[in-house]
Design a protein around this motif. Structure first.
Motif, PDB file in Angstrom:
ATOM      1  N   MET A  49      -8.375  93.421 -18.943  1.00 32.85           N
ATOM      2  CA  MET A  49      -7.440  94.085 -19.841  1.00 32.85           C
ATOM      3  C   MET A  49      -6.080  93.396 -19.864  1.00 32.85           C
ATOM      4  O   MET A  49      -5.218  93.781 -20.646  1.00 32.85           O
ATOM      5  CB  MET A  49      -7.269  95.551 -19.425  1.00 32.85           C
ATOM      6  N   GLY A  50      -5.875  92.433 -19.011  1.00 29.21           N
ATOM      7  CA  GLY A  50      -4.604  91.737 -19.008  1.00 29.21           C
ATOM      8  C   GLY A  50      -3.818  91.975 -17.741  1.00 29.21           C
ATOM      9  O   GLY A  50      -4.382  92.163 -16.652  1.00 29.21           O
ATOM     10  N   ALA A  51      -2.474  91.983 -17.862  1.00 28.97           N
ATOM     11  CA  ALA A  51      -1.579  92.101 -16.717  1.00 28.97           C
ATOM     12  C   ALA A  51      -0.784  93.389 -16.796  1.00 28.97           C
ATOM     13  O   ALA A  51      -0.504  93.900 -17.885  1.00 28.97           O
ATOM     14  CB  ALA A  51      -0.623  90.918 -16.674  1.00 28.97           C
ATOM     15  N   LEU A  52      -0.429  93.930 -15.627  1.00 30.12           N
ATOM     16  CA  LEU A  52       0.454  95.084 -15.527  1.00 30.12           C
ATOM     17  C   LEU A  52       1.729  94.654 -14.811  1.00 30.12           C
ATOM     18  O   LEU A  52       1.677  93.916 -13.825  1.00 30.12           O
ATOM     19  CB  LEU A  52      -0.206  96.224 -14.748  1.00 30.12           C
ATOM     20  N   ILE A  53       2.865  95.134 -15.298  1.00 30.20           N
ATOM     21  CA  ILE A  53       4.140  94.796 -14.668  1.00 30.20           C
ATOM     22  C   ILE A  53       4.991  96.050 -14.521  1.00 30.20           C
ATOM     23  O   ILE A  53       4.839  97.016 -15.266  1.00 30.20           O
ATOM     24  CB  ILE A  53       4.932  93.747 -15.483  1.00 30.20           C
ATOM     25  N   ASP A  54       5.866  96.042 -13.540  1.00 30.79           N
ATOM     26  CA  ASP A  54       6.924  97.043 -13.439  1.00 30.79           C
ATOM     27  C   ASP A  54       8.175  96.326 -12.950  1.00 30.79           C
ATOM     28  O   ASP A  54       8.145  95.130 -12.629  1.00 30.79           O
ATOM     29  CB  ASP A  54       6.532  98.214 -12.536  1.00 30.79           C
ATOM     30  N   GLN A  55       9.291  97.040 -12.904  1.00 33.35           N
ATOM     31  CA  GLN A  55      10.554  96.380 -12.587  1.00 33.35           C
ATOM     32  C   GLN A  55      10.551  95.803 -11.184  1.00 33.35           C
ATOM     33  O   GLN A  55      11.000  94.670 -10.970  1.00 33.35           O
ATOM     34  CB  GLN A  55      11.722  97.360 -12.750  1.00 33.35           C
ATOM     35  N   ALA A  56      10.054  96.544 -10.208  1.00 32.62           N
ATOM     36  CA  ALA A  56      10.074  96.066  -8.824  1.00 32.62           C
ATOM     37  C   ALA A  56       9.260  94.788  -8.676  1.00 32.62           C
ATOM     38  O   ALA A  56       9.675  93.845  -7.996  1.00 32.62           O
ATOM     39  CB  ALA A  56       9.556  97.147  -7.886  1.00 32.62           C
ATOM     40  N   ASP A  57       8.087  94.743  -9.320  1.00 35.57           N
ATOM     41  CA  ASP A  57       7.231  93.562  -9.239  1.00 35.57           C
ATOM     42  C   ASP A  57       7.902  92.363  -9.904  1.00 35.57           C
ATOM     43  O   ASP A  57       7.895  91.254  -9.361  1.00 35.57           O
ATOM     44  CB  ASP A  57       5.883  93.855  -9.896  1.00 35.57           C
TER      45      ASP A  57
END
Length: 382
Positions: free
Chosen positions: A272-280
């Protein structure tokens, strides 16, 4: 403070024996290979653990580089230096004057890069001169660093993005790529074209030493008339199951004749692709900037920029779920787009070492804002 003393002993024995008592006399705790004694660990492991426990790293540069380790291909001193860099602790560099350096040591000194422009670099002639320089540098550590202040650009600064460089772009890539740029804010002398080949080799060595490239990775090490680069190409195909996490090895370092520097690395993905958040994002940008640090522009101020490209397979979420999810929402961004934090301000280069986390936070926030401005939901996959 716990101070680790790192050097080859041959050619620097008097200095290594002189420093511990001086460091104790001014109220700090010295640490060096000779002090470890018998312990249930290899001498190499003990030294690296000493660096991991230190608060300050003192590097002495004499005529000799030292024996290279079979697995890493670098000397024990270079390994210790790499660990200190990765930890981000203060590094004090002292080079002995009036000695002839063997070729490997000359190369190591060149790879120290912009430390020579820093406030914690000095030359010495003997152990007493070294003692004065070390004592002064340790006292100066208590002087607050230049504050991280964002200033308006005095003139426009443009980033040449990865997708606009045919030598670095890979349109067959399945994963989105995070790229970070450090750009000069004033016009200075151009690096000679004749130096680009050697620069490309240094980028490859730097990437391997910092674990950015694997020791056995096949790299493209090359240059054109404006830029030198070391690149780990994409070598896999997309597809797979939802729970197949693929840590794409596509990554690279590039430095231009004008001093502009870029580093990039593909994000982990599943089908499904990539997941990101601010901390990462903050953590990833901090690591990339630390690897790029010796190749920052030598101008007084630096402009920083970053991008996620492409973003058609990027969504906000918990990155730890990549490879562990069986449902989710695909993000739609309308075509082959990138999220970019353009160079809009400048910071003092001297403030970057201590301000690196704050810079990474700023770039992460701006990237997320750019991503949200293009994102709509496609609905659930399950």
């Amino acid at each position: 403070m716990r101070v680790f003393i790192s050097s080859v002993r041959r050619g620097l024995a008097a200095e290594r024996d002189y420093l511990p008592d001086l460091i104790r006399a001014i109220g700090h705790e010295p640490s060096r290979f000779e002090d470890f004694g018998a312990r249930n660990a290899t001498s190499r492991g003990a030294c690296l653990e000493g660096v991991n426990q230190a608060e300050v790293y003192v590097l002495l540069l004499g005529p000799h580089y030292g024996d290279e380790m079979e697995d890493s291909g670098v000397s024990a001193t270079a390994e210790e230096f790499n660990v200190a860099q990765q930890r981000g602790i203060p590094i004090l560099v002292f080079k002995k004057a009036g000695v002839d350096h063997e070729p490997a040591q000359e190369d190591f000194i060149r790879r120290l890069g912009n430390y020579q422009q820093g406030r914690f670099w000095a030359e010495f002639t003997d152990e007493k001169a070294l003692g004065v320089a070390v004592a002064t540098a340790l006292r100066n550590l208590s002087v607050p660093p230049a504050p991280l202040t964002y200033l308006p650009l005095s003139q426009p600064v443009e980033a040449v993005w990865r997708r606009d460089r045919d030598s670095l772009d890979d349109r067959s890539l399945y994963a989105p790529v995070l790229e970070v740029h450090a750009l000069p804010t004033s016009v200075g002398p151009l690096r000679p074209v004749s130096q680009l080949s050697e620069l490309a080799q240094r980028l490859a060595v730097r990437g391997r030493e910092m674990g950015f490239f694997g020791q056995a990775d096949a790299l493209t090490i090359d240059h054109d008339s404006t830029t030198a680069w070391a690149l780990r190409r994409n070598d896999r195909q997309g597809g797979g199951r939802f729970n197949d996490r693929q840590n794409d090895p596509y990554s690279g370092l590039a430095v231009g004749r004008d001093g502009g520097a870029m580093i990039f690395q593909a994000l982990p993905t599943d089908v499904m692709g990539a997941l990101i958040d601010q901390a990462d994002l903050e953590q990833r940008i901090s690591v990339l900037l630390r690897i790029l640090a010796p190749h920052l522009p030598v101008t007084e101020h630096v402009a920083l920029a970053a991008a996620l490209d492409p973003i058609d397979r990027v969504a906000e979420g918990d990155p730890s779920l990549v490879g562990n999810r069986t449902s989710g929402h695909m993000a739609a961004h309308g075509g082959d787009k990138a999220a970019r934090a353009e160079p809009v301000d400048q910071v003092a280069r001297a403030s970057l070492t201590d301000g690196l986390s704050a810079v990474a936070e700023e770039l992460a926030v701006r990237l997320l804002q750019a991503l949200r401005a293009t994102t709509t939901s496609r609905g659930p996959w399950s």
